[in-house]
Design an enzyme around this catalytic site. Structure first.
Site, PDB file in Angstrom:
ATOM      1  N   LYS A   1      81.972 -37.341  55.083  1.00 60.49           N
ATOM      2  CA  LYS A   1      81.596 -38.457  55.958  1.00 60.49           C
ATOM      3  C   LYS A   1      82.421 -38.468  57.249  1.00 60.49           C
ATOM      4  O   LYS A   1      81.868 -38.519  58.347  1.00 60.49           O
ATOM      5  CB  LYS A   1      81.853 -39.733  55.156  1.00 60.49           C
ATOM      6  CG  LYS A   1      81.480 -40.986  55.815  1.00 60.49           C
ATOM      7  CD  LYS A   1      81.464 -42.100  54.764  1.00 60.49           C
ATOM      8  CE  LYS A   1      82.778 -42.236  54.015  1.00 60.49           C
ATOM      9  NZ  LYS A   1      83.808 -42.903  54.812  1.00 60.49           N
ATOM     10  N   THR A   2      83.739 -38.419  57.094  1.00 63.94           N
ATOM     11  CA  THR A   2      84.595 -38.462  58.273  1.00 63.94           C
ATOM     12  C   THR A   2      84.364 -37.229  59.134  1.00 63.94           C
ATOM     13  O   THR A   2      84.375 -37.299  60.361  1.00 63.94           O
ATOM     14  CB  THR A   2      86.071 -38.520  57.859  1.00 63.94           C
ATOM     15  OG1 THR A   2      86.202 -39.504  56.840  1.00 63.94           O
ATOM     16  CG2 THR A   2      86.945 -38.896  59.014  1.00 63.94           C
TER      17      THR A   2
ATOM     18  N   ASP B   1      82.021 -46.370  61.072  1.00 64.19           N
ATOM     19  CA  ASP B   1      82.338 -45.782  59.770  1.00 64.19           C
ATOM     20  C   ASP B   1      82.288 -46.880  58.704  1.00 64.19           C
ATOM     21  O   ASP B   1      82.419 -48.057  59.032  1.00 64.19           O
ATOM     22  CB  ASP B   1      83.760 -45.198  59.846  1.00 64.19           C
ATOM     23  CG  ASP B   1      84.042 -44.250  58.704  1.00 64.19           C
ATOM     24  OD1 ASP B   1      83.123 -43.955  57.918  1.00 64.19           O
ATOM     25  OD2 ASP B   1      85.205 -43.803  58.595  1.00 64.19           O
ATOM     26  N   GLU B   2      82.137 -46.515  57.444  1.00 60.32           N
ATOM     27  CA  GLU B   2      82.169 -47.493  56.340  1.00 60.32           C
ATOM     28  C   GLU B   2      81.250 -48.678  56.626  1.00 60.32           C
ATOM     29  O   GLU B   2      81.633 -49.842  56.495  1.00 60.32           O
ATOM     30  CB  GLU B   2      83.591 -48.013  56.112  1.00 60.32           C
ATOM     31  CG  GLU B   2      84.649 -46.943  55.998  1.00 60.32           C
ATOM     32  CD  GLU B   2      84.707 -46.302  54.619  1.00 60.32           C
ATOM     33  OE1 GLU B   2      83.758 -46.491  53.804  1.00 60.32           O
ATOM     34  OE2 GLU B   2      85.705 -45.601  54.354  1.00 60.32           O
TER      35      GLU B   2
ATOM     36  N   GLN C   1      80.188 -47.529  47.688  1.00 57.48           N
ATOM     37  CA  GLN C   1      81.606 -47.733  47.972  1.00 57.48           C
ATOM     38  C   GLN C   1      81.856 -49.049  48.691  1.00 57.48           C
ATOM     39  O   GLN C   1      82.876 -49.219  49.355  1.00 57.48           O
ATOM     40  CB  GLN C   1      82.160 -46.562  48.785  1.00 57.48           C
ATOM     41  CG  GLN C   1      82.188 -45.273  47.990  1.00 57.48           C
ATOM     42  CD  GLN C   1      82.906 -44.166  48.740  1.00 57.48           C
ATOM     43  OE1 GLN C   1      84.111 -44.187  48.909  1.00 57.48           O
ATOM     44  NE2 GLN C   1      82.134 -43.194  49.213  1.00 57.48           N
TER      45      GLN C   1
ATOM     46  N   ARG D   1      88.290 -40.259  44.065  1.00 60.01           N
ATOM     47  CA  ARG D   1      89.419 -39.785  44.871  1.00 60.01           C
ATOM     48  C   ARG D   1      89.964 -38.478  44.308  1.00 60.01           C
ATOM     49  O   ARG D   1      90.667 -37.745  44.981  1.00 60.01           O
ATOM     50  CB  ARG D   1      90.581 -40.792  44.881  1.00 60.01           C
ATOM     51  CG  ARG D   1      90.335 -42.166  45.492  1.00 60.01           C
ATOM     52  CD  ARG D   1      89.688 -42.109  46.820  1.00 60.01           C
ATOM     53  NE  ARG D   1      88.239 -42.196  46.663  1.00 60.01           N
ATOM     54  CZ  ARG D   1      87.375 -41.886  47.625  1.00 60.01           C
ATOM     55  NH1 ARG D   1      87.793 -41.465  48.780  1.00 60.01           N
ATOM     56  NH2 ARG D   1      86.075 -41.983  47.418  1.00 60.01           N
TER      57      ARG D   1
END
Length: 728
Positions: free
Chosen positions: A35-36, A220-221, A262, A614
């Site tokens: 994603k990043t 983002d997010e 998330q 994670r």
DNA sequence: CACCATCGCCTTTTT
DNA sequence: GGCGATGGTG
């Protein structure tokens, strides 16, 4: 131009998103799917392939950590400093705008930011001024009411009481709180966002300016945006109505990335539905899905997928990996929380003994309080660790005291700071004088500072108090004048010394005071290392804003090889080869307060999903059958989340007894309770109180106590020794 | 008015 | 276990 550094590291789906034609874009990106990377490469693509100026790009993240990371990655990718890019958190960007346009936003120049603790203090003062009882009007709840409404964009005048008197009172309190903020020249977190939104909504020219400037807004997010953040973004990058393609050249291009699985910030007003809302508002938006996970072994991924499948409200996706199956997930059932910590310590040492790095390891938990047991275990085993979050630097009492002096120097109207330090160190200004001051300030509608001046002049105070108060005010004025020409860290240093704060803590009892003095010295070095940005503020004001917006991580020592400890919330966006997910007990995780409602429970499950994903190579789950929390022992059962992980992926670690199938619910060790029939959930009879069910057990042997829920008498704590309970 | 001891309360996550 | 409010004492 060579675009290969931008494109080569990408898979097909990522590349499609990065190179999407200009226009609204929605990327649904699963955990560990890059994603990043997509976000940063998109920015690089815009600059290098589309020829967009960095000035035209606005990138929004949720944490300062993420913002810093993104800036770093872009700089590496482009090989140039990314200073011209606006990258920051929603709060940080809103703050920046409000500093530039404080007049239009109708804020005081040099307004200061309240953190949640400051906000609660102010609310308490408002309650007191309204002569309301804090037990009836719980400050936390009032705070929640205010923030919740601000997050939804509602001012007091928009709210209807619905002829509910207590709601009407809350609305009044909200209004009174707003006035107090305005009087003091302070702004809370939610206010930053709402004010920035209103700033644009009410200033067409200004909005137009920023629309022209920021044609590219990347978020983002996105699943964690709240209503006001979404509305703000929509204002900046409005959807182009169908059929008006002529304006397309002038259109803005929002590029948002998110993962509904998330979404973990519902509790602070986030609306994961904004993902769907985006598709409705921007029907022409291109949708990309990133479903290939590059992070975890397939065991871990399957387990996480299996868990999250228990959530009903999902957009749905299927994360997959071409990676190896990996080791099974390990589950450890600890006897108590110390046993749990020792187990983790032991495994960490094994990892280190095999040449692994400690920084590859994360210990994740639901709430900050859980870190202590691990810290103790690591300390005695000499395992270096670093705790993220928790008591943060700028939130420590002594630091806030020092900041209060600094804030008062830069803004005399800051009542909260005034009250905090007017008698610290003690200088003979007691509760009575303060009461008189508050009354005077309320009567005149002025700040405490102004009221203090007036009271001294009018002789409304006793001569002793008036003298002390005068001395205090003179001290502040003197400090303001004498430090005006100093550089920031000397300014801070002077304030600490001249105010007597440093001396005050130096004289405090032994070790406690020592730590505080060290922290104050640390504050001076923080000031020394601080580089103010923007020219709207003095270095001091800039430093104060920084302190509020970035609470500052605890003891750094980043160069050392440390085990990383943090809550599940702060772990989002990070990855570690080895992850310990601790405290998987019903009531702890999922947390007690979310057990009752389905949405809350689903959020907890997503939190667990975030934690599991994670892990790159190895994941340990653990829970304790007995846990001492807040000073009392209670018996727990394994979290339902453990059971929701598909069978066959978990291997139970049991040093004492080998049991193949994990987690029988409601199971207890036979040898544990020493008095017959005293087990959690057991039905017992008491001579006087009748029949009941055991809810809790505390202590053991002669000191054992049990909490029993009696059918007729309600719950009571009883000494097992004397209660003479009959098992039924 | 300052200091100390005591009691009763709460207790998730973050900008 | 930690905080604020409270009450008693110097």
């Amino acid at each position: 131009m060579d675009l290969s550094p931008i494109l080569n590291p990408l898979n097909e789906a990522q590349r499609a998103a990065v190179t999407a034609p200009l226009g609204p874009v929605l990327v649904l990106a699963g955990a560990g799917s890059g994603k990043t990377r997509v976000l940063t490469h998109r920015i690089a693509w815009l600059i290098q392939a589309e020829g967009i100026s960095p000035q035209g790009i606005l990138a929004v993240t949720f944490t300062n950590k993420a913002a810093g990371e993104m800036r770093g990655r872009i700089e590496r990718l482009l090989g140039v400093p990314g200073g011209a890019l606006w990258i920051g958190t929603f709060h940080g960007i809103a703050h920046r705008l409000l500093r530039i346009h404080w007049r239009e936003a109708r804020l005081a120049q040099g307004f200061q930011i309240l953190d949640s603790e400051d906000q609660q203090r102010l609310i308490k003062k408002v309650l007191k001024a309204a002569e309301l009882d804090e037990s009836r009007w719980v400050p936390r709840e009032v705070q929640w009411f205010i923030n919740n409404n601000k997050d939804e964009g509602r001012r007091p005048e928009h709210l209807k009481d619905g002829s509910d008197p207590s709601r009407a009172q809350l609305i009044k309190l909200y209004a009174a709180y707003e006035q107090a903020c305005a009087r003091n020249g302070v702004v809370d977190f939610a206010e930053l966002l709402l004010r920035a939104f209103e700033l644009w909504r009410e200033n067409a020219q200004l909005l137009e300016h920023y629309r022209r400037r920021f044609r590219h807004v990347l978020v983002d997010e996105f699943q964690d945006t709240n209503s006001i953040q979404y509305a703000w973004m929509r204002l900046l990058a409005p959807p182009v109505p169908p059929g008006s393609e002529a304006d397309a050249a002038a259109a803005s291009h929002p590029f948002v990335v998110g993962d509904d699985d998330q979404a973990i910030y519902r509790f602070r007003g986030a609306r994961a539905e904004n993902l769907q809302q985006f598709r409705r508002d921007y029907p022409q938006a291109r949708l990309f899905r990133l479903e290939q996970n590059y992070r975890s072994t397939s065991n871990i991924l399957e387990a996480a997928n299996g868990l999250i499948a228990h959530n009903a409200s999902r957009l749905g996706k299927n994360l997959w990996t071409s990676g190896a199956r990996g080791e099974p997930i390990r589950l450890y059932t600890a006897f108590n929380e110390r046993d749990e910590a020792e187990f983790v310590t032991h495994r960490i040492r094994e990892h280190a003994a095999q040449g692994g790095l400690r920084r590859e390891i994360a210990v994740l938990y639901r709430s900050n309080a859980q870190s202590r047991v691990f810290e103790e275990a690591f300390l005695s085993a000499r395992v270096p660790y670093r705790v993220y979050g928790g008591l943060r630097f700028f939130e420590r009492a002594e630091i806030k005291d020092a900041l209060a002096y600094l804030r008062l120097i830069s803004n005399r109207r800051d009542d909260a700071s005034f009250e905090r330090v007017v008698n610290l160190p003690t200088r003979g200004i007691g509760a009575k004088s303060l009461d008189a001051l508050r009354a005077a300030a309320r009567g005149a509608g002025s700040s405490l500072w102004e009221a203090a001046g007036a009271c001294i002049a009018s002789g409304a105070l006793g001569s002793k108090a008036a003298g002390s108060l005068h001395a205090f005010m003179a001290l502040i004025e003197r400090l303001a004048a004498s430090t005006a020409t100093l550089v920031l860290h000397e300014q801070v240093d002077q304030v600490l010394k001249v105010s007597g704060l440093l001396e005050h803590y130096r004289r405090e009892k032994a070790d406690r005071g020592e730590v505080r003095v060290e922290n104050l010295e640390e504050l001076v070095s923080a000031a020394r290392g601080f580089t103010p940005e923007g020219s709207e503020l003095s270095p001091l004001e800039s430093f104060l804003a920084h302190a509020a917006l970035e609470a500052g991580e605890g003891q750094a020592e980043q160069w050392e090889d440390c085990v990383q400890m943090m809550t599940l919330h702060s772990a989002k966006g990070l990855e570690f080869p080895l992850v310990f997910l601790a405290g998987l007990e019903e009531g702890l995780f999922p947390h007690q307060r979310s057990l009752g409602d389905l949405d809350g429970l689903e959020e907890e499950r997503r939190l667990c999903y975030v934690g599991m994903t994670r892990a790159m190579r190895q994941l340990y789950l653990s829970y304790a059958e007995q846990r001492r929390l807040h000073g009392i022992d209670s018996y727990g059962q394994a979290s339902r989340f453990v059971r929701e992980i598909p069978e066959g992926l978990i291997e139970e670690v049991r040093p004492r007894v080998q049991v193949s199938r994990p987690v029988a619910v409601g199971r207890f060790r036979a040898e544990e309770p020493e008095v017959a029939g005293v087990r959690l959930g057991a039905r017992v009879r008491h001579g006087k109180f009748g029949d009941g069910v055991i809810l809790n057990v505390e202590g053991s042997g002669a000191h054992a106590r049990v909490q029993v829920n009696f059918e007729r008498q309600g719950t009571k704590w009883l000494m097992v020794q004397y209660a003479n309970l009959q098992p039924l």
